[in-house]
Design a protein around this motif. Sequence first.
Motif, short mmCIF file in Angstrom:
data_model
loop_
_atom_site.label_atom_id
_atom_site.label_comp_id
_atom_site.label_asym_id
_atom_site.label_seq_id
_atom_site.Cartn_x
_atom_site.Cartn_y
_atom_site.Cartn_z
N SER A 465 0.84 -1.19 0.00
CA SER A 465 0.00 0.00 0.00
C SER A 465 0.87 1.24 0.00
O SER A 465 1.85 1.32 0.75
CB SER A 465 -0.91 0.00 1.23
OG SER A 465 -1.64 1.19 1.28
N THR A 466 0.52 2.15 -0.86
CA THR A 466 1.31 3.38 -0.97
C THR A 466 0.65 4.55 -0.27
O THR A 466 0.95 5.70 -0.56
CB THR A 466 1.50 3.74 -2.45
OG1 THR A 466 0.21 3.90 -3.05
CG2 THR A 466 2.28 2.65 -3.17
N ALA A 467 -0.30 4.23 0.65
CA ALA A 467 -0.94 5.33 1.36
C ALA A 467 0.10 6.06 2.19
O ALA A 467 0.84 5.45 2.95
CB ALA A 467 -2.05 4.78 2.26
N PRO A 468 0.20 7.34 2.04
CA PRO A 468 1.23 8.09 2.77
C PRO A 468 0.93 8.08 4.25
O PRO A 468 -0.19 8.21 4.70
CB PRO A 468 1.12 9.50 2.18
CG PRO A 468 -0.29 9.59 1.69
CD PRO A 468 -0.66 8.22 1.22
N VAL A 498 -7.94 5.22 -4.85
CA VAL A 498 -7.81 6.20 -3.76
C VAL A 498 -7.68 7.57 -4.38
O VAL A 498 -6.81 7.80 -5.25
CB VAL A 498 -6.59 5.87 -2.87
CG1 VAL A 498 -6.51 6.87 -1.72
CG2 VAL A 498 -6.71 4.46 -2.32
N ASN A 500 -6.67 10.45 -3.25
CA ASN A 500 -5.40 11.13 -3.00
C ASN A 500 -4.29 10.55 -3.88
O ASN A 500 -3.46 11.30 -4.44
CB ASN A 500 -5.01 11.02 -1.53
CG ASN A 500 -5.95 11.81 -0.64
OD1 ASN A 500 -6.57 12.77 -1.10
ND2 ASN A 500 -6.07 11.40 0.61
N GLU A 501 -4.28 9.24 -4.03
CA GLU A 501 -3.24 8.62 -4.86
C GLU A 501 -3.42 9.01 -6.33
O GLU A 501 -2.44 9.31 -7.04
CB GLU A 501 -3.30 7.11 -4.70
CG GLU A 501 -2.94 6.62 -3.30
CD GLU A 501 -3.02 5.11 -3.20
OE1 GLU A 501 -3.30 4.46 -4.24
OE2 GLU A 501 -2.80 4.59 -2.09
N GLU A 502 -4.68 8.99 -6.82
CA GLU A 502 -4.92 9.34 -8.21
C GLU A 502 -4.55 10.79 -8.49
O GLU A 502 -3.96 11.12 -9.53
CB GLU A 502 -6.40 9.11 -8.55
CG GLU A 502 -6.75 9.29 -10.02
CD GLU A 502 -6.10 8.22 -10.89
OE1 GLU A 502 -6.04 8.42 -12.12
OE2 GLU A 502 -5.64 7.19 -10.34
N LYS A 504 -2.32 12.56 -6.90
CA LYS A 504 -0.86 12.67 -6.89
C LYS A 504 -0.26 12.12 -8.18
O LYS A 504 0.72 12.65 -8.72
CB LYS A 504 -0.29 11.92 -5.69
CG LYS A 504 -0.52 12.64 -4.36
CD LYS A 504 0.19 11.90 -3.23
CE LYS A 504 0.01 12.65 -1.91
NZ LYS A 504 0.71 11.97 -0.81
N ARG A 505 -0.85 11.02 -8.71
CA ARG A 505 -0.34 10.43 -9.95
C ARG A 505 -0.50 11.39 -11.12
O ARG A 505 0.42 11.58 -11.93
CB ARG A 505 -1.06 9.11 -10.24
CG ARG A 505 -0.48 8.31 -11.40
CD ARG A 505 -1.28 7.04 -11.62
NE ARG A 505 -2.63 7.35 -12.08
CZ ARG A 505 -2.95 7.61 -13.35
NH1 ARG A 505 -2.01 7.61 -14.28
NH2 ARG A 505 -4.17 7.89 -13.69
#
Length: 586
Positions: A465-468, A498, A500-502, A504-505
């Motif tokens: 998981s890449t959740a910060p 997610v 936040n992840e999208e 950031k990408r």
Amino acid sequence: MEMKRFQKINHFPGMIEICRKDLLARNLNRMLKLFPKEYKIFPRTWCLPADYGDFRAYGGTRRKRAFICKPDSGCQGKGIFVTHNPEDIQHGEHMICQQYISKPFLIDGFKFDMRLYVLVTSCDPLRVFVYKEGLVRFATVKYIDPSSGKPVKKGGFQGTHTASDDICMHLTNYAINKRNENFVQHDTMGSKRKLSTLKAWMTENSYNTTKLWEDVEDIIIKTLISAHPVLKHNYQSCFPKHTSGSACFEILGFDILLDRKLKPWLLEVNHSPSFSTDSRLDREVKDALLCDTINLINVNACNKRKVLEEDKQRVKERLLQSHQTSRASRYWLPSGRRCSRGPGPAGSECPGGAVSLGRREELQSSQEAWLCQAQLYEDAHLGGYRRIYPAHGTERYERFFKHSGSLFRETAASKAREECARQQLEEIRLKKEKFEAAIMKKKAERKEELHGESGGDKPRTSTTSTAPSARLTSRSSRIWDRKAQHTQVDSTQPQDIVANEEKKRINALLQRENLIRSLGIIDQLSRLQPAPQPPADMQRSLPADCKSQVTEEHPDPSCVASAGDSHSQEDGEDGSQALSIPGSVR
């Protein structure tokens, strides 16, 4: 900078606890509340402004009592005055107020006090010596009780001055009285005399000096015990390597006053008594004192060359020793419980305060050997000193050591704090054990997975998981959070996006595109790439203006597009290869 084991310093860290007037008063008042009968060794004292209310209440009910006021950390009698009116002291002033001993013991009508020299050679364990010789300092004006309110002569005439106004009547400090015209320089009848002269005078006048000097030694020991916890803690913190000898020694000046019943009272303790020699009497007393002190502390007890070689050898062994796995059964806490952690950086102490069993026994045997050798040496080099602690009959002071830590140790609040601290430590321990169990479980699962892969089984796919994670201030917390992020998921099933992840990408892709454009990479590639050539049959069917454009670096898109469209149309018919371009007939 660090002291070597063969060096000594002439002060103990923390001795200020009895050498400042305010700290001395607080320590003795604390012990007085614990032992009301045994610690009546000093006049009643208030530390202002903290005790201002108690001081005013006491002074309001005793109008005839006199008080002597002193600065917190003054010396040589500066800033001292006597008053019998508590209203003279304003709220907020920082000073020490003592109940004045209005009926002191007088010799020839003059008030005096005794300066005793006390040598402390060790604080862990405590070792105290008192010198046989000292000084007796007299006031230069005959004493009158300040509570009487009688006027006195000042400046050769009868004025409105009272007995409390004459500082040379109440203070015996040499720095004040030596400037008075009544100061007398004489060995037996002067304003400064030897302590042996006072002892001889009291013996001639049939005073019981045996009981008096026993009480004086009792005051010295009890005063040092009141500050012993701080002394011991500071010494061990500052000199952790001095295990087979004392790194400090100190000569203290105890000022003792006698009342008319020959009861001694402690006035103050000086951590730097004056060693100036203004007269022959001073030289006789202080020169002998310093010589006997140097002989008694045994400055040559440690061989400098040998100590330096031992330190080098110890450093070499520590660097060359191999790394060993910590074993809980080999390390013990000072209370006797096992330590679950290995040795510290030096290889001898546990990080939580535990000491290895072998190292602990070595330290104890080394200290016992040092104490035995020190006692033999001291007995042979006492000179004018006499050991008063430890000595025969001093076992009665052991109970003072046990209760000298803190006055509030046994209160309900302290017990509640101890219980809360114990519960917090237990929670931390349980969390740590739970975390270690989870880590061990993950390691076991990972080992099984590796074993299955070696046997030909299909490996499981795991993603991270890449959740910060939130930024943590503690390194251990960051490690915990990083390890907790590793979870196994099923890659065959769609995963939730997610936000936040999208986000950031997408931002990362835009930043990359802007960076590539700003560097001019696209333009460089377009210049390096050769121009595409259309097929021969297409060139024959192109108009003249389009043919000229095809040969250029950038062909006309409309021409290419039209050619492409016609070519596709011809391909779609019944096999003929003829091109059909609008505006032209074949």
